[in-house]
Design an enzyme around this catalytic site. Structure first.
Site, PDB file in Angstrom:
ATOM      1  N   ARG A   9      66.015  23.641  14.014  1.00  7.80           N
ATOM      2  CA  ARG A   9      65.356  23.763  12.704  1.00  7.80           C
ATOM      3  C   ARG A   9      66.190  23.060  11.644  1.00  7.80           C
ATOM      4  O   ARG A   9      67.420  23.171  11.636  1.00  7.80           O
ATOM      5  CB  ARG A   9      65.183  25.229  12.309  1.00  7.80           C
ATOM      6  CG  ARG A   9      63.952  25.872  12.922  1.00  7.80           C
ATOM      7  CD  ARG A   9      63.635  27.182  12.254  1.00  7.80           C
ATOM      8  NE  ARG A   9      63.087  27.013  10.904  1.00  7.80           N
ATOM      9  CZ  ARG A   9      61.860  26.598  10.630  1.00  7.80           C
ATOM     10  NH1 ARG A   9      61.038  26.284  11.604  1.00  7.80           N
ATOM     11  NH2 ARG A   9      61.444  26.500   9.384  1.00  7.80           N
TER      12      ARG A   9
ATOM     13  N   LEU B  25      67.800  22.736   8.193  1.00 14.90           N
ATOM     14  CA  LEU B  25      68.285  23.723   7.229  1.00 14.90           C
ATOM     15  C   LEU B  25      68.232  23.134   5.823  1.00 14.90           C
ATOM     16  O   LEU B  25      68.579  21.967   5.619  1.00 14.90           O
ATOM     17  CB  LEU B  25      69.706  24.137   7.604  1.00 14.90           C
ATOM     18  CG  LEU B  25      69.772  24.870   8.956  1.00 14.90           C
ATOM     19  CD1 LEU B  25      71.196  24.878   9.508  1.00 14.90           C
ATOM     20  CD2 LEU B  25      69.229  26.287   8.833  1.00 14.90           C
TER      21      LEU B  25
ATOM     22  N   ASN C  38      77.546  19.962  13.395  1.00 12.96           N
ATOM     23  CA  ASN C  38      76.368  19.720  14.233  1.00 12.96           C
ATOM     24  C   ASN C  38      76.731  18.682  15.286  1.00 12.96           C
ATOM     25  O   ASN C  38      77.605  17.836  15.065  1.00 12.96           O
ATOM     26  CB  ASN C  38      75.217  19.182  13.385  1.00 12.96           C
ATOM     27  CG  ASN C  38      73.952  18.956  14.204  1.00 12.96           C
ATOM     28  OD1 ASN C  38      73.582  19.785  15.045  1.00 12.96           O
ATOM     29  ND2 ASN C  38      73.293  17.842  13.988  1.00 12.96           N
TER      30      ASN C  38
ATOM     31  N   HIS D 239      74.740  15.717  17.523  1.00 10.91           N
ATOM     32  CA  HIS D 239      73.472  14.988  17.652  1.00 10.91           C
ATOM     33  C   HIS D 239      73.632  13.962  18.772  1.00 10.91           C
ATOM     34  O   HIS D 239      74.637  13.246  18.822  1.00 10.91           O
ATOM     35  CB  HIS D 239      73.121  14.290  16.339  1.00 10.91           C
ATOM     36  CG  HIS D 239      71.802  13.582  16.413  1.00 10.91           C
ATOM     37  ND1 HIS D 239      70.589  14.248  16.357  1.00 10.91           N
ATOM     38  CD2 HIS D 239      71.495  12.272  16.574  1.00 10.91           C
ATOM     39  CE1 HIS D 239      69.609  13.382  16.475  1.00 10.91           C
ATOM     40  NE2 HIS D 239      70.131  12.178  16.607  1.00 10.91           N
TER      41      HIS D 239
ATOM     42  N   THR E 252      75.512  17.829   5.986  1.00 11.62           N
ATOM     43  CA  THR E 252      75.247  17.688   4.554  1.00 11.62           C
ATOM     44  C   THR E 252      73.725  17.726   4.386  1.00 11.62           C
ATOM     45  O   THR E 252      72.993  17.679   5.388  1.00 11.62           O
ATOM     46  CB  THR E 252      75.824  16.355   4.016  1.00 11.62           C
ATOM     47  OG1 THR E 252      75.297  15.287   4.806  1.00 11.62           O
ATOM     48  CG2 THR E 252      77.346  16.338   4.072  1.00 11.62           C
TER      49      THR E 252
ATOM     50  N   GLU F 135      78.748  15.170  25.369  1.00  5.96           N
ATOM     51  CA  GLU F 135      78.626  16.221  24.341  1.00  5.96           C
ATOM     52  C   GLU F 135      79.542  17.394  24.673  1.00  5.96           C
ATOM     53  O   GLU F 135      80.211  17.960  23.799  1.00  5.96           O
ATOM     54  CB  GLU F 135      77.178  16.716  24.252  1.00  5.96           C
ATOM     55  CG  GLU F 135      76.191  15.687  23.738  1.00  5.96           C
ATOM     56  CD  GLU F 135      74.803  16.274  23.535  1.00  5.96           C
ATOM     57  OE1 GLU F 135      74.697  17.398  22.994  1.00  5.96           O
ATOM     58  OE2 GLU F 135      73.815  15.613  23.916  1.00  5.96           O
TER      59      GLU F 135
HETATM   60  C1  GAR Z   1      71.763  18.649  22.866  1.00  2.86           C
HETATM   61  O1  GAR Z   1      71.596  17.402  23.475  1.00  2.86           O
HETATM   62  C2  GAR Z   1      72.053  18.467  21.393  1.00  2.86           C
HETATM   63  O2  GAR Z   1      72.847  17.356  21.106  1.00  2.86           O
HETATM   64  C3  GAR Z   1      70.664  18.310  20.846  1.00  2.86           C
HETATM   65  O3  GAR Z   1      69.885  19.252  21.525  1.00  2.86           O
HETATM   66  C4  GAR Z   1      70.446  19.429  22.829  1.00  2.86           C
HETATM   67  C5  GAR Z   1      70.662  20.901  23.044  1.00  2.86           C
HETATM   68  O4  GAR Z   1      71.068  21.144  24.361  1.00  2.86           O
HETATM   69  N1  GAR Z   1      70.623  18.516  19.435  1.00  2.86           N
HETATM   70  C6  GAR Z   1      69.825  17.833  18.631  1.00  2.86           C
HETATM   71  O5  GAR Z   1      69.033  17.000  19.021  1.00  2.86           O
HETATM   72  C7  GAR Z   1      69.968  18.189  17.173  1.00  2.86           C
HETATM   73  N2  GAR Z   1      69.330  17.202  16.361  1.00  2.86           N
HETATM   74  P1  GAR Z   1      71.804  22.495  24.726  1.00  2.86           P
HETATM   75  O6  GAR Z   1      70.929  23.633  24.204  1.00  2.86           O
HETATM   76  O7  GAR Z   1      71.846  22.469  26.218  1.00  2.86           O
HETATM   77  O8  GAR Z   1      73.156  22.502  24.088  1.00  2.86           O
END
Ligand code: GAR
Length: 229
Positions: free
Chosen positions: A104, A106, A120, A122, A154, A187
């Site tokens: 979501r 924010l 965060n 990404h 931000t 990640e």
């Molecule tokens: C991850 O790839 C994360 O980087 C992305 O959602 C996935 C969550 O996976 N986040 C975004 O796209 C935010 N804009 P997870 O629930 O297995 O950590």
């Protein structure tokens, strides 16, 4: 069962108070798992989801971490949801708020309330491919190198100061899932690093909005892709 998960039994090296982290999720929770597995020098006070069906909630509960669900559909407005979420986070005494697949957007008031202590991840090399479907965006653009970014949040979407990035090659026959899986491995490496730096007081956002990191270490090796035989 403990209400707080102790990620490490020791206070940070400087002897200062151990920091508390609140992690926000919406789904699978693999980044949450990487953070919990990392034995970070802080404690996860709570995991909060905007979706009751988020798989990561069970993972948190199995580790003895307090969980909460705030369903945005129960709130009259985006602002009301954000305010309730912020109050729930504050009730857990969070020094750091970690968005780990929290889907979501924010609002500005929320982001300002947690300025400098809101991270965060990404799955793209920002500022490329912000927003939804970054892997599909990368494949459509034909980039040869893709990756992931940890940044301070931000008000502008996916545009906050960058803390750390990891890059992976894009293979000629990749589909979205293959590329996402390759990025996800990275990640799980960089998010615990960034959170560790913050908890150790090595990472902060300066009043000028720049990332400051102590003891940055040597630069990484270049990644070239493709490499012709
Ligand atoms: C991850 O790839 C994360 O980087 C992305 O959602 C996935 C969550 O996976 N986040 C975004 O796209 C935010 N804009 P997870 O629930 O297995 O950590």
């Amino acid at each position: 069962m403990m209400s707080d998960a102790l990620l490490s039994g020791r206070a940070s090296a400087g002897g200062s108070q151990m920091k508390s982290v609140v992690i926000l999720i919406s789904g699978r929770g693999s980044n949450l798992q990487a953070l919990l597995d990392a034995k970070l020098p802080g404690r996860v006070a709570a995991v909060i989801s905007d979706r009751a069906e988020a798989l990561g909630l069970a993972l948190a509960q199995a580790r003895g971490v307090a969980t909460a669900v705030l369903d945005h559909r129960r709130y009259a407005s985006r602002e009301a949801f954000d305010a309730a979420l912020a109050d729930e986070i504050a009730a857990h005494g969070a020094d750091l708020v970690v968005l780990a697949g929290f889907m979501r957007i924010l609002g500005d008031d929320f982001v300002r309330r947690f300025a400098g202590r809101l991270l965060n991840i990404h799955p793209s090399l920002l500022p490329l491919f912000p927003g939804l479907k970054p892997h599909a965006q990368a494949l459509a653009a034909g980039v040869k190198i893709h990756g992931c970014t940890v940044h301070f949040v931000t008000p502008a979407l996916d545009a906050g100061p960058i803390v750390i990035q990891a890059a992976v090659p894009v293979h000629g026959d990749d589909d979205e899932n293959e590329l996402a899986a390759r990025v996800l491995v990275q990640e799980h490496r960089i998010y615990p690093l960034a959170v560790r730096w913050f908890l150790e007081d090595r990472l902060c956002l300066t009043p000028e909005g720049r990332v400051a990191l102590a003891d940055e270490g040597p630069p990484a090796s270049p990644l070239i892709a493709p490499v012709a035989a």
